[in-house]
Write a protein that holds these residues in place. Structure first.
Motif, mmCIF file in Angstrom:
data_model
loop_
_atom_site.group_PDB
_atom_site.id
_atom_site.type_symbol
_atom_site.label_atom_id
_atom_site.label_comp_id
_atom_site.label_asym_id
_atom_site.label_seq_id
_atom_site.Cartn_x
_atom_site.Cartn_y
_atom_site.Cartn_z
ATOM 1 N N ALA A 44 0.843 -1.193 0.000
ATOM 2 C CA ALA A 44 0.000 0.000 0.000
ATOM 3 C C ALA A 44 0.877 1.240 0.000
ATOM 4 O O ALA A 44 1.827 1.342 0.786
ATOM 5 C CB ALA A 44 -0.908 -0.010 1.229
ATOM 6 N N VAL A 45 0.597 2.174 -0.900
ATOM 7 C CA VAL A 45 1.398 3.395 -0.981
ATOM 8 C C VAL A 45 0.633 4.554 -0.359
ATOM 9 O O VAL A 45 -0.600 4.629 -0.437
ATOM 10 C CB VAL A 45 1.775 3.719 -2.441
ATOM 11 C CG1 VAL A 45 2.625 2.602 -3.023
ATOM 12 C CG2 VAL A 45 0.559 3.961 -3.304
ATOM 13 N N GLU A 46 1.394 5.462 0.255
ATOM 14 C CA GLU A 46 0.788 6.611 0.914
ATOM 15 C C GLU A 46 0.444 7.719 -0.070
ATOM 16 O O GLU A 46 -0.505 8.467 0.127
ATOM 17 C CB GLU A 46 1.731 7.139 1.995
ATOM 18 C CG GLU A 46 2.031 6.130 3.096
ATOM 19 C CD GLU A 46 3.141 6.596 4.012
ATOM 20 O OE1 GLU A 46 3.195 7.811 4.299
ATOM 21 O OE2 GLU A 46 3.962 5.767 4.439
ATOM 22 N N HIS A 47 1.271 7.847 -1.113
ATOM 23 C CA HIS A 47 0.960 8.835 -2.147
ATOM 24 C C HIS A 47 1.674 8.442 -3.432
ATOM 25 O O HIS A 47 2.520 7.534 -3.443
ATOM 26 C CB HIS A 47 1.351 10.253 -1.716
ATOM 27 C CG HIS A 47 2.818 10.464 -1.536
ATOM 28 N ND1 HIS A 47 3.486 10.141 -0.377
ATOM 29 C CD2 HIS A 47 3.758 10.972 -2.376
ATOM 30 C CE1 HIS A 47 4.762 10.451 -0.504
ATOM 31 N NE2 HIS A 47 4.950 10.949 -1.705
ATOM 32 N N GLU A 48 1.333 9.129 -4.496
ATOM 33 C CA GLU A 48 1.897 8.843 -5.813
ATOM 34 C C GLU A 48 2.432 10.129 -6.426
ATOM 35 O O GLU A 48 1.891 11.220 -6.204
ATOM 36 C CB GLU A 48 0.837 8.226 -6.721
ATOM 37 C CG GLU A 48 0.285 6.903 -6.184
ATOM 38 C CD GLU A 48 -0.799 6.325 -7.072
ATOM 39 O OE1 GLU A 48 -0.452 5.717 -8.095
ATOM 40 O OE2 GLU A 48 -1.988 6.522 -6.740
ATOM 41 N N ILE A 49 3.493 9.976 -7.184
ATOM 42 C CA ILE A 49 4.104 11.096 -7.903
ATOM 43 C C ILE A 49 4.115 10.727 -9.378
ATOM 44 O O ILE A 49 4.567 9.641 -9.757
ATOM 45 C CB ILE A 49 5.547 11.346 -7.421
ATOM 46 C CG1 ILE A 49 5.564 11.716 -5.930
ATOM 47 C CG2 ILE A 49 6.218 12.442 -8.258
ATOM 48 C CD1 ILE A 49 6.962 11.743 -5.337
ATOM 49 N N THR A 50 3.617 11.621 -10.209
ATOM 50 C CA THR A 50 3.642 11.403 -11.657
ATOM 51 C C THR A 50 4.548 12.460 -12.274
ATOM 52 O O THR A 50 4.295 13.673 -12.138
ATOM 53 C CB THR A 50 2.238 11.490 -12.254
ATOM 54 O OG1 THR A 50 1.400 10.490 -11.653
ATOM 55 C CG2 THR A 50 2.280 11.270 -13.762
ATOM 56 N N LEU A 51 5.607 12.023 -12.914
ATOM 57 C CA LEU A 51 6.527 12.974 -13.525
ATOM 58 C C LEU A 51 5.922 13.591 -14.773
ATOM 59 O O LEU A 51 5.090 12.978 -15.466
ATOM 60 C CB LEU A 51 7.847 12.292 -13.880
ATOM 61 C CG LEU A 51 8.664 11.682 -12.739
ATOM 62 C CD1 LEU A 51 10.093 11.402 -13.213
ATOM 63 C CD2 LEU A 51 8.682 12.556 -11.503
ATOM 64 N N ALA A 52 6.351 14.812 -15.055
ATOM 65 C CA ALA A 52 5.918 15.508 -16.261
ATOM 66 C C ALA A 52 6.503 14.827 -17.501
ATOM 67 O O ALA A 52 7.467 14.056 -17.418
ATOM 68 C CB ALA A 52 6.363 16.967 -16.205
ATOM 69 N N GLU A 53 5.930 15.129 -18.641
ATOM 70 C CA GLU A 53 6.380 14.494 -19.887
ATOM 71 C C GLU A 53 7.837 14.796 -20.200
ATOM 72 O O GLU A 53 8.515 13.993 -20.857
ATOM 73 C CB GLU A 53 5.502 14.946 -21.047
ATOM 74 C CG GLU A 53 4.077 14.388 -20.995
ATOM 75 C CD GLU A 53 3.266 14.785 -22.210
ATOM 76 O OE1 GLU A 53 3.821 15.497 -23.088
ATOM 77 O OE2 GLU A 53 2.090 14.389 -22.301
ATOM 78 N N ASP A 54 8.330 15.951 -19.744
ATOM 79 C CA ASP A 54 9.710 16.333 -20.075
ATOM 80 C C ASP A 54 10.714 15.879 -19.017
ATOM 81 O O ASP A 54 11.882 16.261 -19.071
ATOM 82 C CB ASP A 54 9.816 17.839 -20.282
ATOM 83 C CG ASP A 54 9.604 18.646 -19.004
ATOM 84 O OD1 ASP A 54 8.964 18.131 -18.069
ATOM 85 O OD2 ASP A 54 10.075 19.804 -18.955
ATOM 86 N N GLU A 55 10.298 15.043 -18.063
ATOM 87 C CA GLU A 55 11.175 14.637 -16.969
ATOM 88 C C GLU A 55 11.582 13.167 -17.072
ATOM 89 O O GLU A 55 10.821 12.328 -17.562
ATOM 90 C CB GLU A 55 10.490 14.883 -15.623
ATOM 91 C CG GLU A 55 10.256 16.366 -15.339
ATOM 92 C CD GLU A 55 9.499 16.617 -14.054
ATOM 93 O OE1 GLU A 55 9.609 17.735 -13.509
ATOM 94 O OE2 GLU A 55 8.782 15.703 -13.573
ATOM 95 N N VAL A 56 12.787 12.881 -16.588
ATOM 96 C CA VAL A 56 13.317 11.522 -16.531
ATOM 97 C C VAL A 56 13.685 11.231 -15.083
ATOM 98 O O VAL A 56 14.277 12.068 -14.397
ATOM 99 C CB VAL A 56 14.566 11.349 -17.415
ATOM 100 C CG1 VAL A 56 15.038 9.898 -17.437
ATOM 101 C CG2 VAL A 56 14.305 11.842 -18.827
ATOM 102 N N LEU A 57 13.352 10.039 -14.612
ATOM 103 C CA LEU A 57 13.758 9.626 -13.273
ATOM 104 C C LEU A 57 15.108 8.927 -13.366
ATOM 105 O O LEU A 57 15.257 7.918 -14.063
ATOM 106 C CB LEU A 57 12.719 8.687 -12.665
ATOM 107 C CG LEU A 57 12.955 8.321 -11.188
ATOM 108 C CD1 LEU A 57 12.790 9.552 -10.295
ATOM 109 C CD2 LEU A 57 12.011 7.215 -10.746
ATOM 110 N N LEU A 58 16.100 9.478 -12.657
ATOM 111 C CA LEU A 58 17.463 8.967 -12.680
ATOM 112 C C LEU A 58 17.850 8.394 -11.317
ATOM 113 O O LEU A 58 17.290 8.798 -10.288
ATOM 114 C CB LEU A 58 18.461 10.094 -13.001
ATOM 115 C CG LEU A 58 18.256 10.936 -14.243
ATOM 116 C CD1 LEU A 58 19.372 11.977 -14.337
ATOM 117 C CD2 LEU A 58 18.219 10.076 -15.492
#
Length: 454
Positions: A44-58
């Motif tokens: 179970a997650v407490e919250h969610e983060i959605t990156l913008a279209e121009d972002e990369v998760l590194l």
């Protein structure tokens, strides 16, 4: 530190398999799952983060070559300012060099002073290199090296030429041999500032504003001779040797031959050697002075080729700041100015700006600054976005342009060779073990070496 359980959704996530859409689940400060984007987490997650279209998760970057200078010269830099600047640039782990602090990290007491100075100030995780100096590297005097190793330093830095500060002396060839034998015996790592003092002594003196004169005073033959000595020592003793801040492409054939022979040798270079060139450095611009120096464009191209061929293992900042007065910006005298480039915060952006112009993929450039330094230093759980690793993450916008303003950078003194540069690629958010780093963060930990493969 309270570490939340959350999920990050992104169309572009950089894992060791490349860049692709994923949902990354973070819990208890670690990466719990890497799922196809939109798949349901197993917790179970407490919250969610959605990156913008121009972002990369590194993955969070690793910078294994930083001069924090505290205690003793905290007016040059300090743990609070250095780690905040690092976090702004996506760096989540740094390893502090054993100089230019007072005392240097050449004794267990010096290491204790470092740790005491860092307590409660760290925005990111910090480890420490030890130092090999004449006082602990002569015959019968190497016990302190082993004691430092037992206290968790990541290895031992040695200078072959004068370091620039009196309290950290350079090693003679005999002392280098003695230190290497001792370090090899307990399985440590020897990292070397490789410039030959005899070659430097024979080179023309540098005085005044002419960058060409400064460059002539630190010829590439000084690096080549010193690297040949390091290779010879590693070959004879079996010590794991690492060449710091390679600037001379003329040394690459020596390195390639040593690698082919199986000599335990790794090599780093720095953003300023890969993005700047002697031809464009104005006379009197002492913010560009560093040792070894920034060389010409042809040399720079060869360093890039060696990186892409795997001959150079990683890219690290060699962030070596001082107070502005020591850079002698008013006179522009390269002979008397302190040598060191301040680039901790902008390293990724500088490398990516140059890399994209050369057709280098983002995943390749990031690996040089994340998994590469982690592997060289022997860091565990850092530098790669994989399940089970620390949830050290950076949100990067690779297409966002921005100007560098030295006065707006996070390190202590507003001097930088990148001041005024127009770069592409900005870090927007940084997470340390799942907690977002901000200007008030002090959740960084002091980390120690762990033996075994990283």
């Amino acid at each position: 530190m309270t570490s939340p359980t959350f999920a990050v959704h992104a169309d572009r996530v950089l894992t060791p398999q490349g860049i692709s859409p994923h949902t990354v689940v973070v819990a208890d400060g670690t990466v719990q799952q890497i799922l196809p984007r939109g798949a349901a987490p197993a917790v179970a997650v407490e919250h969610e983060i959605t990156l913008a279209e121009d972002e990369v998760l590194l993955p969070g970057l690793v910078d294994s070559h930083v001069h924090v200078n505290e205690p003793g010269r905290a007016e040059w830099e300090g743990f609070a300012t250095a780690t905040r600047a690092a976090a702004r640039g996506g760096v989540t782990t740094l390893i502090d060099m054993p100089l230019n602090s007072v005392p240097p990290t050449t004794t267990v007491g010096g290491l204790a002073a470092k740790r005491a100075a860092a307590e409660g100030k760290l925005a990111i995780d910090v480890g420490f290199w030890g130092g090999a100096v004449p006082e602990n590297s002569g015959p019968g005097r190497t016990g302190e090296l082993e004691a430092l190793h037992e206290h968790g330093v990541f290895g031992f830095k040695a200078f072959l030429s004068p370091s620039g500060v009196e309290e950290f002396g350079n090693l003679t060839p005999g002392e280098l041999d003695t230190a290497a034998h001792a370090i090899a015996a307990f399985g440590g790592r020897l990292i070397v500032h490789a410039e030959d003092p005899d070659v430097l002594d024979r080179a023309p003196d540098c005085a005044g504003r002419d960058y060409a004169d400064f460059l002539a005073s630190r010829p590439d033959t000084a690096e080549n001779e010193a690297i040949a000595r390091v290779i010879d020592v590693a070959r004879r003793t079996g010590v794991r040797a690492h060449v710091l801040h390679l600037s001379s492409a003329a040394a690459l054939p020596l390195i390639a031959q040593a690698r082919a022979e199986g000599v335990p040798l790794t090599v780093e270079t720095c953003p300023h050697y890969l993005t700047l060139a002697a031809e464009t450095i104005p006379d009197g611009a002492t913010q560009y002075k560093c040792c070894p120096p920034i060389r010409d464009e042809a040399n720079r191209d060869l360093l890039w080729r060696a990186l892409r061929d795997g001959l150079i293992d990683c890219v690290v900042s060699d962030h070596s700041p001082s107070t502005p007065d020591l850079k002698h910006l008013e006179t522009g005298d390269f002979g008397t100015a302190w040598g060191g480039v301040s680039g901790l915060q902008v390293g990724l952006s500088a490398i990516w700006t140059e890399a994209r112009s050369r057709g280098v993929a983002l995943e390749e450039a990031v690996a040089w600054m994340s998994s590469g330094p982690a592997r060289v230093a022997g860091l565990h759980g850092k530098g790669s976005l994989v399940e089970g690793a620390d949830a050290d993450l950076a949100v990067f916008a690779p297409e966002e342009p921005f100007p560098v303003r030295a006065a707006e950078l996070g390190h202590r003194n507003p001097v930088s060779a990148y001041d005024g540069a127009e770069l592409v690629g900005r870090v927007r958010r940084t997470f340390l073990r799942g907690v977002e780093v901000d200007e008030h963060s002090t959740d960084g930990r002091m980390i120690e070496r762990r033996d075994g493969p990283a």
